[in-house]
Design a protein around this motif. Structure first.
Motif, PDB file in Angstrom:
ATOM      1  N   ALA A 262       0.813  -1.210   0.000  1.00  0.00           N
ATOM      2  CA  ALA A 262       0.000   0.000   0.000  1.00  0.00           C
ATOM      3  C   ALA A 262       0.846   1.259   0.000  1.00  0.00           C
ATOM      4  O   ALA A 262       0.494   2.247  -0.610  1.00  0.00           O
ATOM      5  N   ALA A 263       1.970   1.248   0.695  1.00  0.00           N
ATOM      6  CA  ALA A 263       2.756   2.463   0.873  1.00  0.00           C
ATOM      7  C   ALA A 263       3.673   2.750  -0.309  1.00  0.00           C
ATOM      8  O   ALA A 263       4.256   3.813  -0.358  1.00  0.00           O
ATOM      9  N   HIS A 264       3.811   1.841  -1.230  1.00  0.00           N
ATOM     10  CA  HIS A 264       4.800   2.034  -2.273  1.00  0.00           C
ATOM     11  C   HIS A 264       4.233   2.180  -3.682  1.00  0.00           C
ATOM     12  O   HIS A 264       4.928   1.944  -4.651  1.00  0.00           O
ATOM     13  N   ALA A 265       2.964   2.534  -3.828  1.00  0.00           N
ATOM     14  CA  ALA A 265       2.429   2.837  -5.153  1.00  0.00           C
ATOM     15  C   ALA A 265       3.129   4.100  -5.651  1.00  0.00           C
ATOM     16  O   ALA A 265       3.221   5.091  -4.935  1.00  0.00           O
ATOM     17  N   GLN A 266       3.666   4.038  -6.868  1.00  0.00           N
ATOM     18  CA  GLN A 266       4.484   5.127  -7.386  1.00  0.00           C
ATOM     19  C   GLN A 266       4.029   5.540  -8.779  1.00  0.00           C
ATOM     20  O   GLN A 266       3.591   4.704  -9.567  1.00  0.00           O
ATOM     21  N   SER A 267       4.182   6.811  -9.066  1.00  0.00           N
ATOM     22  CA  SER A 267       4.001   7.361 -10.405  1.00  0.00           C
ATOM     23  C   SER A 267       5.164   8.297 -10.671  1.00  0.00           C
ATOM     24  O   SER A 267       5.775   8.820  -9.728  1.00  0.00           O
ATOM     25  N   ILE A 268       5.475   8.516 -11.934  1.00  0.00           N
ATOM     26  CA  ILE A 268       6.572   9.426 -12.263  1.00  0.00           C
ATOM     27  C   ILE A 268       6.176  10.858 -11.964  1.00  0.00           C
ATOM     28  O   ILE A 268       6.926  11.612 -11.351  1.00  0.00           O
ATOM     29  N   PHE A 269       4.986  11.248 -12.386  1.00  0.00           N
ATOM     30  CA  PHE A 269       4.543  12.628 -12.196  1.00  0.00           C
ATOM     31  C   PHE A 269       3.709  12.732 -10.936  1.00  0.00           C
ATOM     32  O   PHE A 269       2.816  11.921 -10.696  1.00  0.00           O
ATOM     33  N   THR A 270       3.991  13.737 -10.136  1.00  0.00           N
ATOM     34  CA  THR A 270       3.251  13.945  -8.894  1.00  0.00           C
ATOM     35  C   THR A 270       2.455  15.245  -8.991  1.00  0.00           C
ATOM     36  O   THR A 270       1.247  15.220  -9.078  1.00  0.00           O
ATOM     37  N   THR A 271       3.136  16.365  -9.016  1.00  0.00           N
ATOM     38  CA  THR A 271       2.450  17.665  -9.075  1.00  0.00           C
ATOM     39  C   THR A 271       2.693  18.387 -10.399  1.00  0.00           C
ATOM     40  O   THR A 271       2.226  19.501 -10.582  1.00  0.00           O
ATOM     41  N   GLN A 272       3.418  17.757 -11.319  1.00  0.00           N
ATOM     42  CA  GLN A 272       3.753  18.403 -12.582  1.00  0.00           C
ATOM     43  C   GLN A 272       2.508  18.655 -13.432  1.00  0.00           C
ATOM     44  O   GLN A 272       1.603  17.828 -13.488  1.00  0.00           O
ATOM     45  N   LEU A 273       2.500  19.795 -14.092  1.00  0.00           N
ATOM     46  CA  LEU A 273       1.410  20.175 -14.989  1.00  0.00           C
ATOM     47  C   LEU A 273       1.996  20.632 -16.319  1.00  0.00           C
ATOM     48  O   LEU A 273       3.104  21.159 -16.361  1.00  0.00           O
ATOM     49  N   PRO A 274       1.243  20.460 -17.409  1.00  0.00           N
ATOM     50  CA  PRO A 274       1.749  20.896 -18.717  1.00  0.00           C
ATOM     51  C   PRO A 274       1.819  22.421 -18.812  1.00  0.00           C
ATOM     52  O   PRO A 274       0.960  23.122 -18.264  1.00  0.00           O
ATOM     53  N   ILE A 275       2.820  22.909 -19.536  1.00  0.00           N
ATOM     54  CA  ILE A 275       2.913  24.350 -19.793  1.00  0.00           C
ATOM     55  C   ILE A 275       1.745  24.784 -20.677  1.00  0.00           C
ATOM     56  O   ILE A 275       1.122  25.812 -20.444  1.00  0.00           O
ATOM     57  N   LEU A 276       1.437  23.960 -21.677  1.00  0.00           N
ATOM     58  CA  LEU A 276       0.285  24.217 -22.551  1.00  0.00           C
ATOM     59  C   LEU A 276      -0.713  23.070 -22.348  1.00  0.00           C
ATOM     60  O   LEU A 276      -0.528  21.977 -22.881  1.00  0.00           O
ATOM     61  N   PRO A 277      -1.778  23.286 -21.583  1.00  0.00           N
ATOM     62  CA  PRO A 277      -2.691  22.180 -21.250  1.00  0.00           C
ATOM     63  C   PRO A 277      -3.682  21.802 -22.340  1.00  0.00           C
ATOM     64  O   PRO A 277      -4.343  20.767 -22.230  1.00  0.00           O
ATOM     65  N   ASP A 278      -3.803  22.589 -23.417  1.00  0.00           N
ATOM     66  CA  ASP A 278      -4.851  22.327 -24.416  1.00  0.00           C
ATOM     67  C   ASP A 278      -4.392  22.770 -25.804  1.00  0.00           C
ATOM     68  O   ASP A 278      -4.763  23.832 -26.285  1.00  0.00           O
TER      69      ASP A 278
ATOM     70  N   ALA B 213      12.799  11.134 -12.488  1.00  0.00           N
ATOM     71  CA  ALA B 213      12.733   9.940 -11.650  1.00  0.00           C
ATOM     72  C   ALA B 213      11.888  10.208 -10.419  1.00  0.00           C
ATOM     73  O   ALA B 213      11.913  11.299  -9.856  1.00  0.00           O
ATOM     74  N   ASN B 214      11.136   9.201 -10.042  1.00  0.00           N
ATOM     75  CA  ASN B 214      10.381   9.227  -8.795  1.00  0.00           C
ATOM     76  C   ASN B 214      10.323   7.803  -8.277  1.00  0.00           C
ATOM     77  O   ASN B 214       9.768   6.920  -8.937  1.00  0.00           O
ATOM     78  N   GLY B 215      10.909   7.571  -7.116  1.00  0.00           N
ATOM     79  CA  GLY B 215      10.934   6.225  -6.567  1.00  0.00           C
ATOM     80  C   GLY B 215      11.684   5.281  -7.480  1.00  0.00           C
ATOM     81  O   GLY B 215      12.825   5.550  -7.859  1.00  0.00           O
ATOM     82  N   ASP B 216      11.026   4.191  -7.869  1.00  0.00           N
ATOM     83  CA  ASP B 216      11.657   3.162  -8.709  1.00  0.00           C
ATOM     84  C   ASP B 216      11.350   3.335 -10.194  1.00  0.00           C
ATOM     85  O   ASP B 216      11.635   2.440 -10.986  1.00  0.00           O
ATOM     86  N   LEU B 217      10.772   4.465 -10.590  1.00  0.00           N
ATOM     87  CA  LEU B 217      10.426   4.725 -11.991  1.00  0.00           C
ATOM     88  C   LEU B 217      11.218   5.911 -12.519  1.00  0.00           C
ATOM     89  O   LEU B 217      11.457   6.877 -11.792  1.00  0.00           O
ATOM     90  N   SER B 218      11.564   5.848 -13.794  1.00  0.00           N
ATOM     91  CA  SER B 218      12.175   7.010 -14.435  1.00  0.00           C
ATOM     92  C   SER B 218      11.838   7.020 -15.922  1.00  0.00           C
ATOM     93  O   SER B 218      11.581   5.980 -16.528  1.00  0.00           O
TER      94      SER B 218
END
Length: 186
Positions: free
Chosen positions: A21-37, A137-142
């Motif tokens: 449960a404690a180790h679910a990982q994703s590369i992007f956490t708070t990152q947002l696109p510069i151009l969203p649309d 990189a974030n955790g075990d993903l890059s």
């Protein structure tokens, strides 16, 4: 003795539960696109190459949805050579922002192996030019910094073309395999 064995078993089960449960990982956490649309009026399959440093399971696919994109989104995981390994149709999406859909069956993946995550679009997509020049990189993903990341192709096909290492904000949810059983001493 049985009391002690029972406590050790409960401890080990708790460790395994918390470890997953404690180790679910994703590369992007708070990152947002510069151009969203952004749009050029063409449907695409947009993706990102990534590598896990440990073996484990992909449990879900994530993507950042452009506010004007009206497609039914299908997330896909591919081998680096274009073999489709898993797919899922997104349901209940919000109008824009990060979306996540769990795979029906988690996909086992191997350490130090390149994979591609992709999600189709109708014609609008998020975009950060040069967003994948350097590895993230974030955790075990890059991400893969090979000069050809941020991949695209025709909707529903394995994406192989790249444009200036652009980030289209595709991602996975990954759970690394446990590092082994702890040793208990008296």
């Amino acid at each position: 003795v049985l009391y002690r064995v029972g406590r050790i078993f409960a401890f080990l089960m708790g460790c395994m539960f918390l470890g997953i449960a404690a180790h679910a990982q994703s590369i992007f956490t708070t990152q947002l696109p510069i151009l969203p649309d952004v749009t050029d009026g063409v449907p695409y399959e947009l993706g990102m190459k990534f590598v896990p440093s440990k073996s484990g399971r992909i449990t879900a696919i994530r993507h950042y949805k452009a506010p004007s994109d009206t497609a039914t989104h299908i997330g896909r995981i591919w081998s680096s050579t274009g073999t489709l390994l898993a797919s899922v149709t997104f349901a209940g999406e919000s109008s824009s922002g990060w979306q996540q859909q769990s795979l029906t069956t988690p996909l086992n993946i191997s350490a130090n192996t390149t994979y591609v995550v992709s999600v189709n679009i109708a014609s609008h997509f998020p975009f950060t030019q040069g967003g994948l020049v350097a590895s993230i990189a974030n955790g075990d993903l890059s991400t893969v910094a090979d000069g050809q990341n941020g991949v695209y192709g025709g909707a529903g096909t394995f994406p192989t073309a790249a444009y200036q290492n652009s980030n289209y904000f595709r991602d996975v949810v990954f759970v690394a395999d446990a590092g082994g059983v702890p040793t208990i001493s008296k």
